[in-house]
Scaffold this motif. Structure first.
Motif, PDB file in Angstrom:
ATOM      1  N   GLY A   1       0.774  -1.230   0.000  1.00  0.00           N
ATOM      2  CA  GLY A   1       0.000   0.000   0.000  1.00  0.00           C
ATOM      3  C   GLY A   1       0.803   1.277   0.000  1.00  0.00           C
ATOM      4  O   GLY A   1       0.223   2.364  -0.016  1.00  0.00           O
ATOM      5  N   VAL A   2       2.128   1.188   0.008  1.00  0.00           N
ATOM      6  CA  VAL A   2       2.971   2.389   0.001  1.00  0.00           C
ATOM      7  C   VAL A   2       3.407   2.653  -1.435  1.00  0.00           C
ATOM      8  O   VAL A   2       4.090   1.834  -2.054  1.00  0.00           O
ATOM      9  CB  VAL A   2       4.191   2.227   0.926  1.00  0.00           C
ATOM     10  CG1 VAL A   2       5.014   3.521   0.928  1.00  0.00           C
ATOM     11  CG2 VAL A   2       3.748   1.878   2.340  1.00  0.00           C
ATOM     12  N   LEU A   3       3.025   3.805  -1.963  1.00  0.00           N
ATOM     13  CA  LEU A   3       3.227   4.125  -3.365  1.00  0.00           C
ATOM     14  C   LEU A   3       4.694   4.387  -3.674  1.00  0.00           C
ATOM     15  O   LEU A   3       5.358   5.148  -2.982  1.00  0.00           O
ATOM     16  CB  LEU A   3       2.399   5.350  -3.743  1.00  0.00           C
ATOM     17  CG  LEU A   3       2.381   5.752  -5.213  1.00  0.00           C
ATOM     18  CD1 LEU A   3       1.672   4.686  -6.040  1.00  0.00           C
ATOM     19  CD2 LEU A   3       1.688   7.107  -5.380  1.00  0.00           C
ATOM     20  N   GLY A   4       5.184   3.735  -4.729  1.00  0.00           N
ATOM     21  CA  GLY A   4       6.529   4.001  -5.220  1.00  0.00           C
ATOM     22  C   GLY A   4       6.485   4.774  -6.523  1.00  0.00           C
ATOM     23  O   GLY A   4       5.515   5.501  -6.795  1.00  0.00           O
ATOM     24  N   ARG A   5       7.501   4.589  -7.338  1.00  0.00           N
ATOM     25  CA  ARG A   5       7.566   5.263  -8.648  1.00  0.00           C
ATOM     26  C   ARG A   5       8.196   4.309  -9.665  1.00  0.00           C
ATOM     27  O   ARG A   5       9.288   4.560 -10.176  1.00  0.00           O
ATOM     28  CB  ARG A   5       8.379   6.554  -8.549  1.00  0.00           C
ATOM     29  CG  ARG A   5       8.414   7.394  -9.843  1.00  0.00           C
ATOM     30  CD  ARG A   5       9.230   8.656  -9.642  1.00  0.00           C
ATOM     31  NE  ARG A   5      10.618   8.372  -9.340  1.00  0.00           N
ATOM     32  CZ  ARG A   5      11.612   8.338 -10.240  1.00  0.00           C
ATOM     33  NH1 ARG A   5      11.356   8.560 -11.517  1.00  0.00           N
ATOM     34  NH2 ARG A   5      12.854   8.089  -9.880  1.00  0.00           N
ATOM     35  N   PRO A   6       7.533   3.193  -9.946  1.00  0.00           N
ATOM     36  CA  PRO A   6       8.123   2.253 -10.897  1.00  0.00           C
ATOM     37  C   PRO A   6       8.097   2.804 -12.316  1.00  0.00           C
ATOM     38  O   PRO A   6       7.134   3.443 -12.734  1.00  0.00           O
ATOM     39  CB  PRO A   6       7.233   1.017 -10.761  1.00  0.00           C
ATOM     40  CG  PRO A   6       5.929   1.548 -10.262  1.00  0.00           C
ATOM     41  CD  PRO A   6       6.254   2.731  -9.404  1.00  0.00           C
ATOM     42  N   LEU A   7       9.161   2.558 -13.051  1.00  0.00           N
ATOM     43  CA  LEU A   7       9.248   2.923 -14.456  1.00  0.00           C
ATOM     44  C   LEU A   7       9.365   1.641 -15.269  1.00  0.00           C
ATOM     45  O   LEU A   7      10.008   0.681 -14.843  1.00  0.00           O
ATOM     46  CB  LEU A   7      10.451   3.832 -14.707  1.00  0.00           C
ATOM     47  CG  LEU A   7      10.436   5.167 -13.949  1.00  0.00           C
ATOM     48  CD1 LEU A   7      11.729   5.928 -14.188  1.00  0.00           C
ATOM     49  CD2 LEU A   7       9.241   6.016 -14.372  1.00  0.00           C
ATOM     50  N   GLU A   8       8.770   1.631 -16.446  1.00  0.00           N
ATOM     51  CA  GLU A   8       8.694   0.416 -17.248  1.00  0.00           C
ATOM     52  C   GLU A   8       9.832   0.349 -18.258  1.00  0.00           C
ATOM     53  O   GLU A   8      10.359   1.365 -18.711  1.00  0.00           O
ATOM     54  CB  GLU A   8       7.347   0.349 -17.967  1.00  0.00           C
ATOM     55  CG  GLU A   8       6.152   0.280 -17.029  1.00  0.00           C
ATOM     56  CD  GLU A   8       6.196  -0.913 -16.093  1.00  0.00           C
ATOM     57  OE1 GLU A   8       6.654  -1.990 -16.545  1.00  0.00           O
ATOM     58  OE2 GLU A   8       5.779  -0.779 -14.931  1.00  0.00           O
ATOM     59  N   GLY A   9      10.187  -0.882 -18.609  1.00  0.00           N
ATOM     60  CA  GLY A   9      11.191  -1.103 -19.635  1.00  0.00           C
ATOM     61  C   GLY A   9      12.602  -1.023 -19.095  1.00  0.00           C
ATOM     62  O   GLY A   9      12.825  -0.726 -17.928  1.00  0.00           O
ATOM     63  N   PRO A  10      13.576  -1.264 -19.964  1.00  0.00           N
ATOM     64  CA  PRO A  10      14.973  -1.162 -19.535  1.00  0.00           C
ATOM     65  C   PRO A  10      15.352   0.302 -19.333  1.00  0.00           C
ATOM     66  O   PRO A  10      14.843   1.187 -20.026  1.00  0.00           O
ATOM     67  CB  PRO A  10      15.745  -1.782 -20.705  1.00  0.00           C
ATOM     68  CG  PRO A  10      14.866  -1.557 -21.894  1.00  0.00           C
ATOM     69  CD  PRO A  10      13.455  -1.650 -21.384  1.00  0.00           C
ATOM     70  N   PRO A  11      16.232   0.593 -18.381  1.00  0.00           N
ATOM     71  CA  PRO A  11      16.651   1.982 -18.195  1.00  0.00           C
ATOM     72  C   PRO A  11      17.398   2.494 -19.419  1.00  0.00           C
ATOM     73  O   PRO A  11      18.103   1.728 -20.082  1.00  0.00           O
ATOM     74  CB  PRO A  11      17.570   1.920 -16.975  1.00  0.00           C
ATOM     75  CG  PRO A  11      18.001   0.502 -16.892  1.00  0.00           C
ATOM     76  CD  PRO A  11      16.886  -0.316 -17.450  1.00  0.00           C
TER      77      PRO A  11
END
Length: 536
Positions: free
Chosen positions: A523-533
């Motif tokens: 329930g703690v919001l992160g900041r995931p980004l999709e795909g390879p960096p």
């Protein structure tokens, strides 16, 4: 023998061993006294043996500085007559002692003896030495404060993996962590905030209680001495001219007072890039010269980190004072104004026998003549700096930011940015292939960085750092067996034994199968980004 990091060469002699017991002693040659003390303390605690100082007999661990070996290199021989450990310097002897501890087995990493243990060393000849002179890890104690005991423990974990630079991030918008006697409000007012964002800045959750802490100057001296005894240099970071709201809160005259009411600025309680930056005035220069005078007295490190990253120029663009300074100095723009700011402290530090190091934004507007670049936004900054003849520490976020999430699973706690697995870190190559051999000599080494916006305590630091810091330690220490890919399957096999060492040390690492229940943060919001960096 499942050693991590992998040594350059190992000769083993089947199932032959040297027994270690009550009669085993340590003979410390000149320059090895610190390592002898460390061995008696750590191995003595784990085994219950005293390892008394002796000069004669076969049942000895002999420690010797041998200047025919490379500076941080060592040669370790275990024979039926005892142990001969030679290093090219006291540091080389210490790194060899870390290998000796691993050879004794995982229980050698405990703090008290377990019943019924039989201690023995496999007969072996090991020759080893590091690939890089700068093998670093950065810990951010500004976003979340790490009490002193946790810092000392972190240093021990760096030493166990043959890392020799502890980059100590001591100031930021969210807190000032080191006592400065001539500016007491930095810690009286700037070391704590009234509340803290819980999760990424888009999270609706808050920890509604004060958070803070700082290290007294004697705490710092203790930390530095503790690291020095383990042959680790402590490189302090005081961030300028951005990431400075905690300092501005304590001393409002440091900010751009002609643009914003700096007296109303709190110590920042959330995350991100902060618009409130230092004013380019003589008052600010004199203030920070005073800060750095005390920093130099506390930290003997050749390198002093000044940050220099993420400094928005909006306030300078709107500030008559900043614009007047640009005109007075004949500068082209605000980027050159930041370069002037950094150059001032490059000269100031050089005059005192130190070297400035900063994040790769210090390239913008022109790089200070003596500056070393921490290349964090990918390889490009490091490539540019090395080609211009500047030294570089490679720490690209795409590969070695340990606050990044370790999987894309839904149970990964507070997931940040891109997935960086244990294998991803292990396959990191610090030297960009675009550099010539002469340019590559400017790559002093490499560093892993751990920012703590969502890493609120030592348990979470353990989870984010390990086991990836084990892989990074091998990247920084071990030569590539041949150009190209490292042998991840072999590393993974050796990690099976190394996890038991981490268990003995009490490290709350991420298990290969994923986070344990208490490591999750549902329930703690992160900041995931999709795909390879990008640029990975």
């Amino acid at each position: 023998m499942d050693l991590i990091p992998a040594p350059r060469s190992v000769a083993s002699y089947g199932d032959q061993y040297l027994a270690v017991g009550e009669d085993t002693g340590i003979a410390a040659g000149a320059g090895t006294e610190d390592t002898a003390r460390w061995l008696r303390a750590t191995l003595g605690a784990a085994t219950g043996f005293s390892f008394d100082a002796r000069r004669e007999g076969d049942d000895l661990v002999r420690l010797t500085v041998d200047d025919t070996l490379p500076t941080e290199g060592y040669r370790l021989s275990v024979t039926p007559r005892g142990v001969d450990l030679r290093g090219g310097s006291p540091a080389g002897v210490f790194w060899g002692a870390q290998t000796l501890r691993q050879l004794l087995g995982p229980d050698a990493f405990r703090r008290a003896p377990l019943p019924g243990r039989v201690w023995r060393l496999p007969l072996t000849d090991i020759e080893d030495g590091p690939r890089f002179g700068w093998r670093g890890a950065m810990l951010d104690v500004a976003r979340h404060f790490m009490p002193k005991d946790g810092v000392l423990r972190f240093i021990d974990l760096l030493a166990a993996h043959k890392l020799n630079v502890f980059h100590f991030h001591l100031s930021d918008d969210q807190g000032w962590r080191v006592e400065i006697k001539r500016h007491p409000k930095l810690t009286e007012d700037g070391s704590w905030r009234t509340r803290t964002k819980y999760g990424h800045r888009a999270s609706e959750l808050w920890e509604d209680k004060p958070h803070g802490g700082f290290y007294t100057q004697d705490d710092i001296r203790e930390i530095v001495a503790y690291a020095h005894a383990r042959h680790i240099a402590v490189v302090p970071e005081i961030d300028i001219p951005g990431h400075s709201q905690a300092a501005i809160h304590a001393y409002p005259e440091l900010g751009n007072t002609d643009v914003v009411d700096t007296a109303a600025l709190p110590v920042w309680d959330t995350w991100g890039v902060n618009p409130n930056v230092l004013a380019p005035t003589e008052t600010v220069l004199r203030f920070y010269e005073g800060v750095f005078e005390e920093i130099l007295e506390l930290f003997p490190s050749t390198f002093i980190h000044v940050g220099g990253d993420e400094c928005p120029k909006d306030q300078w663009k709107a500030s008559p004072t900043a614009q007047a300074r640009i005109a007075e100095l004949g500068l082209k723009d605000e980027d050159e104004l930041q370069s002037w700011f950094i150059r001032h402290f490059d000269t100031w530090l050089s005059e005192r026998g130190r070297r400035l190091v900063g994040w790769d934004e210090i390239l913008e507007g022109g790089l200070a003549p003596g500056a070393t670049v921490s290349s964090w936004r990918g390889y490009e900054g490091g490539i540019t700096a090395a080609r211009a003849g500047h030294d570089v520490v490679m720490c690209p976020l795409q590969q070695v930011y340990l606050d990044y999430r370790q999987s894309d699973g839904p149970d990964e706690p507070v997931p940040i940015a891109y997935v960086r697995t244990l294998e991803d870190v292990y396959r990191f190559e610090p030297v960009p292939p675009q550099l010539t051999a002469d340019e590559a000599r400017h790559v002093l080494g490499t560093q892993a960085n751990l920012w703590t916006e969502v890493t609120e305590n030592a348990q979470r630091v353990d989870y984010q750092a390990f086991p990836r810091l084990c892989a990074f330690g091998e990247v920084a220490w071990s030569e590539l067996p041949e150009p190209g890919e490292r042998d991840y399957a072999d590393f993974e096999r050796r990690m099976t034994a190394h996890y038991r060492r981490l268990d003995a040390l009490g490290v709350d690492y991420r298990r290969p199968g994923g986070p344990l229940p208490w490591q999750q943060r549902p329930g703690v919001l992160g900041r995931p980004l999709e795909g390879p960096p990008p640029n990975a």
